[in-house]
Design a protein around this motif. Structure first.
Motif, PDB file in Angstrom:
ATOM      1  N   GLN A 248      36.464  19.492  15.227  1.00 27.46           N
ATOM      2  CA  GLN A 248      35.390  20.854  15.797  1.00 27.46           C
ATOM      3  C   GLN A 248      35.161  22.309  14.608  1.00 27.46           C
ATOM      4  OE1 GLN A 248      35.524  20.470  20.135  1.00 27.46           O
ATOM      5  NE2 GLN A 248      34.004  19.508  20.608  1.00 27.46           N
ATOM      6  N   LEU A 249      36.390  22.326  15.104  1.00 28.90           N
ATOM      7  CA  LEU A 249      36.721  23.566  13.947  1.00 28.90           C
ATOM      8  C   LEU A 249      36.479  23.472  12.952  1.00 28.90           C
ATOM      9  CD1 LEU A 249      40.231  24.718  15.607  1.00 28.90           C
ATOM     10  CD2 LEU A 249      37.951  25.947  15.625  1.00 28.90           C
ATOM     11  N   ALA A 250      36.277  22.273  12.240  1.00 26.51           N
ATOM     12  CA  ALA A 250      36.669  21.999  10.608  1.00 26.51           C
ATOM     13  C   ALA A 250      35.765  21.767   9.876  1.00 26.51           C
ATOM     14  CB  ALA A 250      37.022  20.498  10.362  1.00 26.51           C
ATOM     15  N   ARG A 251      34.519  21.339  11.741  1.00 26.50           N
ATOM     16  CA  ARG A 251      32.744  20.759  11.543  1.00 26.50           C
ATOM     17  C   ARG A 251      32.169  22.570  11.615  1.00 26.50           C
ATOM     18  NH1 ARG A 251      28.813  17.270  11.697  1.00 26.50           N
ATOM     19  NH2 ARG A 251      27.196  17.716  12.949  1.00 26.50           N
ATOM     20  N   MET A 252      32.696  23.261  11.963  1.00 27.36           N
ATOM     21  CA  MET A 252      31.811  24.789  12.063  1.00 27.36           C
ATOM     22  C   MET A 252      32.427  25.373  10.613  1.00 27.36           C
ATOM     23  SD  MET A 252      33.130  27.794  14.564  1.00 27.36           S
ATOM     24  CE  MET A 252      34.275  28.320  13.516  1.00 27.36           C
ATOM     25  N   PHE A 253      33.057  25.286  10.517  1.00 25.46           N
ATOM     26  CA  PHE A 253      33.655  26.520   8.999  1.00 25.46           C
ATOM     27  C   PHE A 253      33.137  25.615   8.025  1.00 25.46           C
ATOM     28  CE2 PHE A 253      37.444  28.055  11.508  1.00 25.46           C
ATOM     29  CZ  PHE A 253      37.068  29.578  10.972  1.00 25.46           C
ATOM     30  N   THR A 254      32.457  23.971   7.576  1.00 23.82           N
ATOM     31  CA  THR A 254      32.048  24.193   6.814  1.00 23.82           C
ATOM     32  C   THR A 254      30.910  24.130   7.099  1.00 23.82           C
ATOM     33  OG1 THR A 254      33.243  21.690   6.878  1.00 23.82           O
ATOM     34  CG2 THR A 254      31.551  21.497   6.489  1.00 23.82           C
ATOM     35  N   GLN A 255      30.013  24.214   8.206  1.00 27.91           N
ATOM     36  CA  GLN A 255      28.748  24.531   8.556  1.00 27.91           C
ATOM     37  C   GLN A 255      28.552  25.980   7.889  1.00 27.91           C
ATOM     38  OE1 GLN A 255      25.940  23.539   9.058  1.00 27.91           O
ATOM     39  NE2 GLN A 255      27.082  21.278   8.844  1.00 27.91           N
ATOM     40  N   ILE A 256      30.145  27.369   7.914  1.00 25.42           N
ATOM     41  CA  ILE A 256      29.521  28.469   7.987  1.00 25.42           C
ATOM     42  C   ILE A 256      30.001  28.787   6.296  1.00 25.42           C
ATOM     43  CG2 ILE A 256      30.996  31.016   8.256  1.00 25.42           C
ATOM     44  CD1 ILE A 256      32.296  29.925  10.727  1.00 25.42           C
ATOM     45  N   TYR A 257      30.281  28.256   5.275  1.00 22.04           N
ATOM     46  CA  TYR A 257      31.000  28.355   3.843  1.00 22.04           C
ATOM     47  C   TYR A 257      30.282  27.141   3.091  1.00 22.04           C
ATOM     48  CZ  TYR A 257      34.142  31.608   5.738  1.00 22.04           C
ATOM     49  OH  TYR A 257      34.749  32.591   6.551  1.00 22.04           O
ATOM     50  N   LYS A 258      29.823  26.231   3.920  1.00 21.33           N
ATOM     51  CA  LYS A 258      28.885  24.958   2.529  1.00 21.33           C
ATOM     52  C   LYS A 258      28.622  25.302   1.443  1.00 21.33           C
ATOM     53  CE  LYS A 258      24.696  24.474   5.478  1.00 21.33           C
ATOM     54  NZ  LYS A 258      23.633  23.379   6.473  1.00 21.33           N
ATOM     55  N   ASN A 259      27.550  26.816   1.532  1.00 16.71           N
ATOM     56  CA  ASN A 259      27.687  27.199  -0.042  1.00 16.71           C
ATOM     57  C   ASN A 259      28.092  28.067  -0.057  1.00 16.71           C
ATOM     58  OD1 ASN A 259      24.782  25.822   0.214  1.00 16.71           O
ATOM     59  ND2 ASN A 259      24.127  26.978   2.482  1.00 16.71           N
ATOM     60  N   GLY A 260      29.132  28.611   0.515  1.00 14.96           N
ATOM     61  CA  GLY A 260      30.076  29.039  -0.745  1.00 14.96           C
ATOM     62  C   GLY A 260      30.627  28.663  -1.553  1.00 14.96           C
ATOM     63  N   SER A 261      31.394  29.879  -2.625  1.00 16.17           N
ATOM     64  CA  SER A 261      32.195  29.486  -3.753  1.00 16.17           C
ATOM     65  C   SER A 261      33.680  29.059  -3.753  1.00 16.17           C
ATOM     66  CB  SER A 261      31.666  30.281  -4.736  1.00 16.17           C
ATOM     67  OG  SER A 261      32.402  32.389  -4.594  1.00 16.17           O
ATOM     68  N   GLY A 262      34.469  29.881  -2.358  1.00 17.04           N
ATOM     69  CA  GLY A 262      35.640  29.290  -1.943  1.00 17.04           C
ATOM     70  C   GLY A 262      36.541  31.688  -2.593  1.00 17.04           C
ATOM     71  N   ASN A 263      35.100  32.018  -2.712  1.00 17.48           N
ATOM     72  CA  ASN A 263      35.665  33.344  -2.947  1.00 17.48           C
ATOM     73  C   ASN A 263      36.304  33.988  -1.450  1.00 17.48           C
ATOM     74  OD1 ASN A 263      35.107  36.316  -2.781  1.00 17.48           O
ATOM     75  ND2 ASN A 263      35.257  35.402  -4.833  1.00 17.48           N
ATOM     76  N   ILE A 264      37.298  34.346  -1.347  1.00 21.33           N
ATOM     77  CA  ILE A 264      37.467  34.836  -0.141  1.00 21.33           C
ATOM     78  C   ILE A 264      37.112  36.520   0.314  1.00 21.33           C
ATOM     79  CG2 ILE A 264      39.937  36.443  -1.397  1.00 21.33           C
ATOM     80  CD1 ILE A 264      40.178  34.941   2.686  1.00 21.33           C
ATOM     81  N   SER A 265      36.592  37.314  -0.037  1.00 19.29           N
ATOM     82  CA  SER A 265      36.074  38.523  -0.107  1.00 19.29           C
ATOM     83  C   SER A 265      34.829  37.657   0.609  1.00 19.29           C
ATOM     84  CB  SER A 265      36.010  39.387  -0.746  1.00 19.29           C
ATOM     85  OG  SER A 265      35.137  40.627  -0.801  1.00 19.29           O
ATOM     86  N   LEU A 266      33.918  37.171   0.044  1.00 18.84           N
ATOM     87  CA  LEU A 266      33.014  36.374   0.460  1.00 18.84           C
ATOM     88  C   LEU A 266      32.619  35.629   1.903  1.00 18.84           C
ATOM     89  CD1 LEU A 266      31.045  35.045  -3.060  1.00 18.84           C
ATOM     90  CD2 LEU A 266      31.375  37.488  -1.935  1.00 18.84           C
ATOM     91  N   ALA A 267      33.813  35.291   1.838  1.00 21.77           N
ATOM     92  CA  ALA A 267      34.376  34.309   3.238  1.00 21.77           C
ATOM     93  C   ALA A 267      34.485  35.152   4.342  1.00 21.77           C
ATOM     94  CB  ALA A 267      35.563  33.330   3.343  1.00 21.77           C
ATOM     95  N   LEU A 268      35.253  36.591   4.374  1.00 15.58           N
ATOM     96  CA  LEU A 268      35.421  37.347   5.149  1.00 15.58           C
ATOM     97  C   LEU A 268      33.926  37.778   5.601  1.00 15.58           C
ATOM     98  CD1 LEU A 268      39.068  38.132   4.161  1.00 15.58           C
ATOM     99  CD2 LEU A 268      38.608  36.818   5.420  1.00 15.58           C
ATOM    100  N   GLN A 269      33.584  38.458   4.293  1.00 13.44           N
ATOM    101  CA  GLN A 269      32.161  38.318   4.723  1.00 13.44           C
ATOM    102  C   GLN A 269      31.393  37.824   5.561  1.00 13.44           C
ATOM    103  OE1 GLN A 269      30.175  40.589   1.376  1.00 13.44           O
ATOM    104  NE2 GLN A 269      32.194  41.510   0.738  1.00 13.44           N
ATOM    105  N   ARG A 270      31.200  36.825   5.660  1.00 14.95           N
ATOM    106  CA  ARG A 270      30.492  35.664   5.450  1.00 14.95           C
ATOM    107  C   ARG A 270      30.665  35.459   7.246  1.00 14.95           C
ATOM    108  NH1 ARG A 270      26.307  32.721   3.704  1.00 14.95           N
ATOM    109  NH2 ARG A 270      25.648  30.493   4.829  1.00 14.95           N
TER     110      ARG A 270
END
Length: 373
Positions: A248-270
């Motif tokens: 469930q955690l993995a699914r949640m993070f996939t939803q949050i970052y599904k359109n992300g670029s793997g950028n750590i700063s953007l991930a923390l902001q998101r």
């Protein structure tokens, strides 16, 4: 001086741009409710110790190989390059801390407004080392096996006839003191590439390390480690954090970052953007809605070019903008006012301009599409 004939943005376009900026930014009322330490660990620049370090094994191996060459008598340093917010500064510090004693590590932070004056660069170095005299002698007199981190060397450069003065001075210092002091420099990858295309610089380094994107699993580990260090808990779709399975955690993070670029700063902001409410010690999480970037189509070519230069130089004052653009000052001021009204451009009290960090990744993609970077 040239004056562009590009169309101005009308009021409705400004409104669409403001709506876009608001859609990609954390909710101010939520951010204001978060404890300072929570905001700092996600939106500030905390020192990342080995207990909080995740991944980057290939980059660390490259750094170790370069240090081995340095210790064998090879002159030089390393350049760490990557997208804005990819973790270049953190990687620079981490490599230095792995290989050098803490009291022998020196870090020169970039000038807030950027600078290309060698005397000012030397002044900043003397302040850093708390010594007087020539910078060459100061560097040569440092304790054996010291490290100097030059954070964001692109801030010491500009695309103009005088723009390489400090950069050339850095490499002169490296040649004079690089056998005793290990240079670690970092830069935006496109700024570094542009500098290298104009004037080759990559040959000055023992290695060039690229900060690669993180995968979703690594982003999940980084976010959860930081979150759990604060003692706060979260709820996602009415389910407490402790009740969620790994799937469930993995699914949640996939939803949050599904359109992300793997950028750590953007991930923390998101992650912060995903917080919809703060209830006592619980954070209510929901994945952000899909964002349409079509509003950026309302920016004219000059405004996109303006944004491209700020992506390359990060922070600029008005006089440097005029020098770089060779544009009529009055017209440039019109573009600045429009971009400020649209929420894209931010002006600090000291007259330094920079792009809204929440919008930067979208502007980067747009300027790449237009061939401006």
């Amino acid at each position: 001086k040239r004056r562009s004939l590009e169309k101005e943005i009308d009021h409705s376009d400004v409104d669409r741009l403001l709506e876009f900026v608001e859609s990609v930014s954390p909710q101010p009322e939520v951010v204001n409710q978060l404890p300072f330490y929570y905001k700092h660990i996600f939106l500030g620049k905390p020192v990342i110790t080995k207990d909080f370090w995740i991944g980057r094994q290939e980059e660390l191996l490259q750094g170790s190989k370069a240090l081995k060459r340095f210790n064998s008598g090879h002159l030089g340093g390393i350049a760490i390059v990557g997208e804005p917010g990819s973790g270049k500064t953190a990687l620079s510090r981490y490599i230095a801390n792995r290989h050098f004693e803490k009291q022998r590590i020196y870090q020169l932070n970039p000038p807030e407004e950027g600078a290309i004056d060698v005397d000012y660069f030397h002044h900043r170095l003397k302040e850093l080392f708390e010594k007087q005299g020539s910078v060459e002698h100061i560097l040569q007199g440092l304790p054996s096996k010291s490290a100097l981190i030059l954070d964001d060397i692109g801030s010491w450069w500009e695309r103009s006839t005088e723009g390489f003065k400090v950069i050339n001075d850095i490499f002169d210092l490296l040649k004079q003191a690089g056998d005793n002091c290990f240079f670690i420099v970092n830069a935006d990858n496109r700024t570094f590439q542009l500098m290298n295309d104009i004037q080759p610089i990559e040959h000055n380094f023992l290695d060039i390390i690229h900060c690669m994107p993180y995968d979703i699993e690594s982003l999940k580990q980084i976010v959860l480690m930081r979150h759990r260090s604060t003692g706060l808990k979260f709820q996602y779709h009415d389910k407490d954090e402790e009740q969620m399975s790994q799937w469930q955690l993995a699914r949640m993070f996939t939803q949050i970052y599904k359109n992300g670029s793997g950028n750590i700063s953007l991930a923390l902001q998101r992650w912060i953007q995903s917080i919809t409410a703060v209830n006592e010690e619980n954070l209510i999480i929901d994945h952000p809605s899909t964002v349409s970037e079509k509003a950026l189509d309302h920016l004219n070519l000059d405004q996109l070019t303006f944004c491209a230069q700020l992506l390359l130089h990060r922070r600029l004052k008005r006089d440097r903008l005029i020098r770089i653009f060779e544009m009529d000052a009055g017209y440039l001021d019109d573009q600045i006012r429009t971009l400020k009204r649209s929420g894209i451009l931010v002006e600090k009290s000291n007259g330094v301009f920079y792009l809204n960090t929440d919008v930067q990744p979208f502007l980067l993609q747009k300027t790449i599409e237009k061939g401006l970077i």
